[in-house]
Design a protein around this motif. Structure first.
Motif, mmCIF file in Angstrom:
data_model
loop_
_atom_site.group_PDB
_atom_site.id
_atom_site.type_symbol
_atom_site.label_atom_id
_atom_site.label_comp_id
_atom_site.label_asym_id
_atom_site.label_seq_id
_atom_site.Cartn_x
_atom_site.Cartn_y
_atom_site.Cartn_z
ATOM 1 N N HIS A 58 0.845 -1.198 0.000
ATOM 2 C CA HIS A 58 0.000 0.000 0.000
ATOM 3 C C HIS A 58 0.878 1.246 0.000
ATOM 4 N N SER A 59 1.667 1.382 -1.038
ATOM 5 C CA SER A 59 2.627 2.470 -1.155
ATOM 6 C C SER A 59 2.340 3.292 -2.406
ATOM 7 N N LEU A 60 2.330 4.606 -2.241
ATOM 8 C CA LEU A 60 2.172 5.482 -3.398
ATOM 9 C C LEU A 60 3.389 5.419 -4.311
ATOM 10 N N SER A 98 -1.613 3.105 6.185
ATOM 11 C CA SER A 98 -0.787 2.394 5.203
ATOM 12 C C SER A 98 0.639 2.930 5.235
ATOM 13 N N ASN A 99 1.560 2.111 4.737
ATOM 14 C CA ASN A 99 2.958 2.538 4.603
ATOM 15 C C ASN A 99 3.085 3.275 3.269
ATOM 16 N N LEU A 100 2.732 4.544 3.284
ATOM 17 C CA LEU A 100 2.506 5.313 2.060
ATOM 18 C C LEU A 100 3.733 5.473 1.172
ATOM 19 N N PHE A 101 4.921 5.473 1.784
ATOM 20 C CA PHE A 101 6.106 5.805 0.995
ATOM 21 C C PHE A 101 7.170 4.702 1.048
ATOM 22 N N TRP A 102 6.732 3.434 1.247
ATOM 23 C CA TRP A 102 7.675 2.323 1.117
ATOM 24 C C TRP A 102 8.275 2.380 -0.293
ATOM 25 N N PRO A 103 9.565 2.125 -0.455
ATOM 26 C CA PRO A 103 10.561 1.590 0.488
ATOM 27 C C PRO A 103 11.322 2.653 1.282
#
Length: 313
Positions: free
Chosen positions: A172-174, A214-219
């Motif tokens: 769930h990353s942009l 959510s982990n928006l900016f993974w990695p």
């Protein structure tokens, strides 16, 4: 949100990409790519990430004597085993007694008292764990076929409890949405890139309206950002509103792509979109307020009962 809501949102956002509805009017299927990519984040989680999670402990009712107090104490013991910078992942399980006979229960965390609470068949068990940093609203249901996993760690504000640690992380990353759009653009053309990337991104942004985040900016980041806490993924009204608005806007965009549109945009938006959405949101807000007032009353009664027990003792 539910899969159908994400799929409808993906179709809707794709219809705003110039050229897509014109292609759809001629029988093209590119618009469907938006719906498919909008469902991809949860597909990655529930078909892949869920099964590679590393677990440190399993909590399951005793077959001979299923007891909510024993479950609460077993879960509290896992908190005691947590070390600094060494979190533990705990899986909650129901107990299967027969083909259709299961022992199920619910778990919640009482942050005010620093306790884990397990409820089974109306009977409640409690165990003290210490200061809790837990922000998920409501009880966690451990039902037939499986329950959730929890990641327990130590933070500056006490024990942190992370619900479903495998969910809404890297998927769930942009950043991943942008990467998907770029890959599709290179493989299928720029139009497909915009459709796929935006479809994926709209799923991620919709999930931020809930509690889990959510982990928006993974990695580039390693944690989930807190959600806006406006709704639960299973709430009927928000899902209904999302599907309705998406389909109405999709219909409007398809009509506007015709040489002679049949729909008057202003009245359509007012009566077919804004009016029903405003009504449903008002009903939903009223329900949430009633639940909030009821929860305050429950906590007040619990405090009164606790004080009464202290007075008697």
């Amino acid at each position: 949100m539910k899969g159908i809501a994400h799929f409808a949102s993906g179709l809707c956002v794709a219809s705003f990409v110039p050229g897509v509805v014109e292609q759809a009017a001629q029988g093209g299927l590119l618009i469907a790519l938006g719906g498919a990519c909008a469902m991809l984040p949860d597909t990655l989680d529930f078909r892949f990430a869920k099964f590679i999670e590393r677990r440190d402990a399993d909590i399951i009712p005793d077959r001979a004597y299923p007891n909510p107090q024993a479950l609460a104490e077993a879960l509290a013991h896992q908190f005691a085993l947590v070390q600094p910078k060494q979190p533990r992942v705990v899986q909650l399980h129901p107990l299967r007694l027969g083909v259709v006979n299961w022992v199920t229960y619910a778990v919640r965390f009482d942050s005010a008292r620093g306790e884990v609470v397990v409820t089974m068949n109306g009977v409640e068990g409690r165990a003290h764990v210490g200061t809790l940093d837990y922000r998920y609203d409501g009880a966690l249901e451990v039902i037939e076929l499986g329950g959730p996993s929890l990641r327990l760690s130590r933070g500056t504000r006490g024990y942190c409890v992370e619900f479903l640690p495998w969910h809404r992380q890297w998927s769930h990353s942009l950043v991943l949405a942008a990467a998907l759009g770029l890959a599709l653009a290179m493989a299928l053309g720029s139009l497909a890139g915009w459709v796929g990337g935006l479809g994926y991104a709209v799923h991620v942004l919709e999930d931020q309206l809930g509690y889990l985040g959510s982990n928006l900016f993974w990695p580039f980041t390693r944690r989930r950002f807190d959600g806006l806490r406006l709704l639960h993924a299973s709430d009927a009204i928000p899902n209904t509103v999302t599907v309705w608005v998406s389909l109405m806007l999709l219909l409007l965009n398809l009509d506007r792509a015709q040489e002679m549109p049949l729909i008057a945009s202003g009245p359509f938006l007012g009566f077919a979109v804004l009016a029903p959405v405003a009504l449903l949101i008002a009903i939903y807000a009223r329900r949430k307020w009633r639940r909030y007032v009821a929860s305050l009353e429950v906590e007040r009664n619990r405090d009164v009962l606790a004080e009464s027990e202290d007075a008697v003792s």
